[in-house]
Design an enzyme around this catalytic site. Structure first.
Site, short mmCIF file in Angstrom:
data_model
loop_
_atom_site.label_atom_id
_atom_site.label_comp_id
_atom_site.label_asym_id
_atom_site.label_seq_id
_atom_site.Cartn_x
_atom_site.Cartn_y
_atom_site.Cartn_z
CG MET A 94 -1.88 -1.21 1.23
SD MET A 94 -2.85 -1.40 -0.29
CE MET A 94 -4.04 -0.10 -0.06
CG ASN A 112 0.60 -2.79 -8.02
OD1 ASN A 112 0.62 -3.41 -6.94
ND2 ASN A 112 -0.33 -1.88 -8.29
CG HIS A 114 -5.43 -1.60 -9.48
ND1 HIS A 114 -5.37 -0.88 -8.31
CD2 HIS A 114 -6.56 -1.18 -10.13
CE1 HIS A 114 -6.41 -0.06 -8.25
NE2 HIS A 114 -7.15 -0.22 -9.35
CD GLU A 148 0.29 8.88 -14.77
OE1 GLU A 148 -0.91 8.88 -15.02
OE2 GLU A 148 1.19 8.98 -15.63
CG ASP A 150 -3.23 1.75 -9.61
OD1 ASP A 150 -2.35 0.99 -9.17
OD2 ASP A 150 -4.15 2.19 -8.90
CD GLU A 179 -6.46 -9.16 -6.76
OE1 GLU A 179 -5.39 -9.03 -6.15
OE2 GLU A 179 -7.49 -8.55 -6.42
#
Ligand code: GRF
Length: 199
Positions: A94, A112, A114, A148, A150, A179
């Site tokens: 986070m 990452n 999301h 920047e 996501d 996921e």
């Protein structure tokens, strides 16, 4: 026989279910990656215990110990300094990282996951917003990390149907299952394209 093994560091902040999915995938001797370290920014992260249960070294660099993000990032880099790795995976981590941090890691990729179909629904509280907008489809995205939020190039995406009965909670559960498939798939892709081969 030659084999590709991408040495992966996973960054977490909480439950670590994506980290567990990756660690499980890596148990398959055919899977082209291994988890060499888990890093948490939160000493309470349940994922730290789960990582150690897998026998994976797991450390905490507590974000709360640092006033400035730059000092937090320097402390992480110091801990990574002694470790051989090829790739970093943020899995429920986070924190945003700076361009400076990413440059220090480059050319190694930072990934990452999301819980939305990016570029839609960047940021937090994704499932509430998806339901409020009465979307019929959502999903998850594994992407490269850039400064920047996501916004980096997409590696793998998986969609789920959103039903009128879904709550943010049921939708989160549905997407989390995807996921756990998407992240190993993305790491496999990175490994297979890395050209890294060991004997
Ligand atoms: C996942 O939904 C991930 O997409 C988001 O935070 C959640 C983390 O779950 N960034 P876990 O810690 O991997 O269980």
């Amino acid at each position: 026989m030659t084999k590709t093994v991408l040495k992966t560091v996973i960054f977490i902040s909480g439950k670590g279910s994506n980290m567990v999915a990756l660690a499980n995938a890596c148990r398959d001797p055919e899977f082209p990656a291994e988890v060499v370290l888990v890093v948490s920014d939160n000493p309470e992260a349940e994922g730290l215990v789960k990582a150690r249960d897998f026998g994976i070294p797991a450390i905490c660099v507590n974000r709360k110990d640092f006033n400035r993000k730059a000092d937090f990032e320097k402390a992480i880099l110091e801990r990574l300094g002694g470790i051989e790795f090829d790739c970093i995976c943020f899995a429920g981590f986070m924190q945003m990282v700076s361009g400076w941090f990413l440059e220090k890691i480059a050319p190694k990729p930072v990934l990452n996951i999301h819980p939305s179909l990016l570029p839609h629904y960047k940021g937090l509280n994704v499932h509430d917003r998806v339901i409020q907008n009465k979307e019929r489809e959502s999903g998850c995205t594994v992407h490269y990390v850039t400064p920047e939020m996501d916004a980096g190039e997409i590696i793998v995406q998986k969609a789920v149907d959103v039903s009128p009965e879904d709550s943010p909670h049921t939708l989160a559960e549905k997407i989390l299952k995807k996921e756990h498939v998407a992240y190993p798939e993305a790491v496999r892709k990175i490994a297979e394209n890395s050209g890294k081969t060991i004997r």
